[in-house]
Design an enzyme around this catalytic site. Sequence first.
Site, mmCIF file in Angstrom:
data_model
loop_
_atom_site.group_PDB
_atom_site.id
_atom_site.type_symbol
_atom_site.label_atom_id
_atom_site.label_comp_id
_atom_site.label_asym_id
_atom_site.label_seq_id
_atom_site.Cartn_x
_atom_site.Cartn_y
_atom_site.Cartn_z
ATOM 1 C CG ASN A 1 27.490 53.270 12.277
ATOM 2 O OD1 ASN A 1 28.671 53.577 12.301
ATOM 3 N ND2 ASN A 1 26.901 52.747 11.196
ATOM 4 C CG ASP B 1 25.385 41.908 3.703
ATOM 5 O OD1 ASP B 1 26.566 42.092 3.322
ATOM 6 O OD2 ASP B 1 25.088 41.459 4.828
#
Length: 401
Positions: A209, A305
Amino acid sequence: MLHGKRILLIVAGGIAAYKSLELVRRLRERGAAVRAVLTAAGSQFVTPLSLSALTEDKVYGELFSLTDESEMGHIRLSREADLIVIAPATADLLARMAQGRADDLASTVLLAADKPVLAAPAMNHRMWLHPATQANLELLAARGVGFVGPVEGDMACGEHGPGRMAEPHDIVAAVLDHFAASAPLAGRRALVTSGPTHEAIDPVRYVANRSSGRQGHAIAAALARAGAETVLITGPTHEPDPPGVAMRRIESAREMFAACRDTLPVDVAVCAAAVSDWRPAAEAGQKMKKNGGDAPEIAFVENPDILAGLSEPGNRRPALVIGFAAETESIVEHARAKRARKGCDWILANDVSQGTGTFGGEENTVHLVAAEDEEAWPRMTKTAVAERLVQRIAERLAGTA
Ligand code: C5P
């Protein structure tokens, strides 16, 4: 200890200037880098050569020296220091500082400085007790200048009274006190995640990203400046390594998580990385080939996560776990829900909607969402966000063991 600290020492003209040589030695023994400015009067008492030999650096003296200005302008001299020490600080230099004069290099550096200043006055006791000097001191103290000494004793002129410069070890103690007070996180450990992660598709391709790592790196730098032993676990970025920070470079989310676990225990964890939510289910062992026009199908699986993992209750849970939330609408409501879902203590929510330029930009607009309260911070640079966050962290940890 003063490792990594940069001290700009201004030596003005007084008999105590000879003690500045010992001061340089003692500061350097403790790990500080010392750069010296010698006034014209100061050079009547110590030579630039002895100061230069002891600092192992050039000595600066002339305001209008072309070579000094081209190599190191008077503005940079103070910008590249953590603390300015004036020893000896003469009545004349204190008077010029009080007036805001800039008639030589020392006074110009002091006027242009945005750094803390610690002065060790030295003068005849009548000069010290003169109302003019006392008024100057009061004014300078009100402006935030710190003082060490003078002490009472015999003067070089044969008189006795207050005005002797503090001894070098007392000046060093004042320097150490200064840095202890400006290091509210001394003795604490911190970990910061930053940057994007790269999730391999095959040996040459990956999913990533646009995270620049700027905010996370700025936070790690600010934590280290506040005295925390800081580990920065970062994906690939173009950001320079922040000074005084231990770097752990990783690529994938799973590597980032493992590096975080290895770094525990810490007092505070700041998850500023833009961790890829998914990774290709299987990394091809060889570079994938074009296959007669058929585009490959890539199946994805969810990444761990890290923020939620670090927030899980247990004896290795950091006292304070902080996450980021990049939102484009209903920023605070979404951040509240995210905080609850992840189990972290604070969320810094930022607005990344189109036109804000937050991703990859210099500035950020942040809302701090904690269980107990919420704060909207004004738009500010990422460095200022980092400083403010570290201030909040220090306040919060101040009450814990
Ligand atoms: O769920 P979301 O990606 O919006 O959450 C953002 C926060 O969670 C950030 O602090 C980010 O660093 C952290 N995060 C993480 N591991 C993930 C995904 C997000 O630590 N796999």
